[in-house]
Design an enzyme around this catalytic site. Sequence first.
Site, PDB file in Angstrom:
ATOM      1  CE  LYS A 183     -81.366 -72.982 -25.926  1.00 46.17           C
ATOM      2  NZ  LYS A 183     -81.270 -71.900 -26.925  1.00 46.17           N
ATOM      3  CD  GLU A 201     -77.028 -69.331 -34.492  1.00 40.30           C
ATOM      4  OE1 GLU A 201     -76.832 -68.795 -33.387  1.00 40.30           O
ATOM      5  OE2 GLU A 201     -77.587 -70.429 -34.629  1.00 40.30           O
ATOM      6  CD  GLU A 208     -85.071 -72.339 -27.129  1.00 41.50           C
ATOM      7  OE1 GLU A 208     -84.016 -72.623 -27.725  1.00 41.50           O
ATOM      8  OE2 GLU A 208     -86.194 -72.748 -27.475  1.00 41.50           O
ATOM      9  CD  GLU A 227     -87.168 -76.172 -32.272  1.00 45.75           C
ATOM     10  OE1 GLU A 227     -85.978 -75.823 -32.201  1.00 45.75           O
ATOM     11  OE2 GLU A 227     -88.041 -75.805 -31.457  1.00 45.75           O
TER      12      GLU A 227
END
Length: 372
Positions: free
Chosen positions: A132, A177, A221, A357
């Site tokens: 990724k 986060e 992910e 996104e």
Amino acid sequence: MSDAARAAIQFTGDQHILFSSPDLSLLGVEQVAEYSVRPGQDVSDLLRDGDGVGFVAFPFRRGEPVRLAVPERTLRLEPGCDHRMLLDSLGPPPKPDRAARTYSLRPVEQPEEWCGNVADVAGAVRRGELRKAVLARRVEVVTDAVIQPPQVLGRLAQTFPGAYLFSAFGLVGASPELLLSKQGRYVESKALAGTVRRGGDEAADRELARWLVESPKNQQEHRILRDMVLETLAPHALSVQVAKEPQILKLANVQHLMTHLTVELKPDHPPFLELADSLHPTPAVCGWPRDAAYEVIDRVEDWDRGLYGGALGWVDAEDNGCLCVTIRCAEIDGAHATVFAGSGIVADSDPAEELAETRAKLDALLPALIAP
């Protein structure tokens, strides 16, 4: 957002640094000094130049110095406590300058070129070069008046009431986060990876959340991030508490897959900043494996992310602290701002979906900068 955080936001600016989590807001007053430190360095003596608390910023790029700003004093504002006397000691909050009347927005990375980069990176993942990589986009905002961090932060706080709010080192944002928090021998982290937009109503939200849970791309992910956090903290852990399946975290504009981890550390655990450095940057903002992701990012991005995609928060002389991941943020410099958004690219990423996104993430930030 607590009343204390709402009140403290009014005082953010050049001389006052704010970091606010759902259970504690810290307002640093009159900076004493700023240092460049290493994550494994004992910073307790530096912190005592002030009152034992420092504000910390990790840049996106590993190996670069960590910034440590030490205020002369730090106001601790907790929900439910009377904060008025503390804030009254600062005098009246600064009066807002003239609000901007005109704005211009310019994407730095053109959508067609960025989508081409997404396709290239997805091809590299399919070839097995990495699992990724996270690609970022920027939008520049130029106004006819100084952009005011207290006003921007206040708007973000209304839109994202449960976020980690910050105004420090030229960066203003509302991150969902948590990279790492530490109290004594207990640390927590919230792994966020996997994203879908919000719907127009509860039924649409549930349908989109169901798609997110069932999406192989988004599950992959999230699994990469969750496993990395667990594997990094496990050697230092006496016990680990973690849910088997991720939760859905709903924000104003998007929904994320989230896993909350709580770890009791061994007595001989590394210092807080060293533990945080071992997690940073996470696969959610860089990719995995980390070195391979850096190589891909260097190949397709010709700019320095600076503090975007890094970590920001506080540490005290007792080695407690809290750091969020610096996403959903903007660099502000007078009448100019740069807003950032990123998207994780894996083997079956669709460029159009990844672009959508980033637009959803940017759409949540831009109104805070250009609202009248």
